[in-house]
Scaffold this active site. Structure first.
Site, short mmCIF file in Angstrom:
data_model
loop_
_atom_site.label_atom_id
_atom_site.label_comp_id
_atom_site.label_asym_id
_atom_site.label_seq_id
_atom_site.Cartn_x
_atom_site.Cartn_y
_atom_site.Cartn_z
N SER A 142 1.54 0.70 -7.87
CA SER A 142 0.19 0.82 -8.43
C SER A 142 -0.26 2.26 -8.39
CB SER A 142 -0.79 -0.04 -7.62
OG SER A 142 -2.12 0.19 -8.05
N TYR A 155 -4.53 -1.88 0.61
CA TYR A 155 -3.72 -2.19 -0.57
C TYR A 155 -2.86 -0.99 -0.95
CZ TYR A 155 -2.57 -3.19 -5.46
OH TYR A 155 -1.90 -3.37 -6.64
#
Length: 250
Positions: A142, A155
């Site tokens: 990501s 995250y």
């Protein structure tokens, strides 16, 4: 596209979003795909559609936090198609919020899926790759791991842990038998973003995220094409990292 014909590719998180788009694109270009996810009914639908369009697809219900499930996914590819050329570690979860919220259960879920799930995939695929003398690990990360922002610390930490892991693995395997590719997407219009918003206790932030993804997000097909590009390279060429995001994403 000729480099894709007869490739055997296993994909986790293949029931929707990036995983589904990748499965459909690779199958359309000639690869045999083995689809793994927890939603078996959705996997069956995707596989049936691929087969109806002349492609080759098998399904395997997979929870990536269970090592045995990843072993079964890899075994399905080898048993059905004779080998495994590529494992796409795509399954992932995200729970956003300040670290101070102490969402310990959410932290554990992200570590289990985003880190341990990738490790389970590596543990299942690497012995097969070594026996064959070739293999390719493609992992969805990501842009959250590249640009650190509040509410995404844990995250992003899981994604950067995997980034480090893959680079270390790449340096350990210099005999040409293993390729590794990290794909870092920005905003993508998928169920993944919807699930993030649903789990976020800050409803204002969740609404803002939903609106931003709807306005700026890429279609998952864009990420699938980037994955296909990395896979289609000659065996002596490794595409190590790809960052792909909407042109208007800050």
């Amino acid at each position: 596209m000729t480099e894709m014909v007869d490739k055997v590719v296993a994909i986790t998180g293949a029931s929707s979003g990036i995983g589904e788009a990748t499965a459909r694109l690779l199958a359309a270009r000639g690869a045999a795909v083995v689809l793994g996810a927890r939603r078996s009914d959705r996997l069956d639908q995707v596989a049936a559609d691929i087969v109806d369009r002349g492609g080759r697809a098998e399904v395997c219900t997979v929870d990536v936090t269970r090592r045995a499930d990843l072993e079964r996914l890899v075994d399905t590819a080898v048993t059905r198609f004779g080998r495994l050329d590529v494992l796409v570690n795509n399954a992932g979860v995200a729970r956003l919020g300040p670290v101070g919220d102490l969402d310990v259960d959410g932290w554990s879920a992200m570590i289990d899926v985003n880190v341990r799930g990738v490790l389970n995939g590596i543990a299942a695929a690497l012995p097969v790759f070594r026996a064959q003398g070739h293999g390719h690990l493609v992992t969805t990360l990501s842009t959250s791991g590249l640009t650190i922002t509040p509410t995404q610390a844990v995250y992003a930490g899981t994604k950067n842990a995997v980034r480090t892991l893959l680079e270390g693995l790449r340096q350990e395997c210099t005999d040409g038998a293993l390729r590794t590719t990290s794909i870092s997407p920005g905003m993508v219009r998928t169920e993944f973003s919807d699930r993030i918003a649903e789990s976020w206790t800050d409803r204002g932030a969740a609404s803002a995220l939903t609106d931003a993804v709807a306005e700026l997000g890429m279609a998952p097909d864009a990420v699938a094409r980037a994955i296909a590009f990395a896979i289609e390279q000659p065996d002596d060429v490794e595409v190590g990292d790809i960052t792909i995001r909407p042109t208007r994403q800050g």
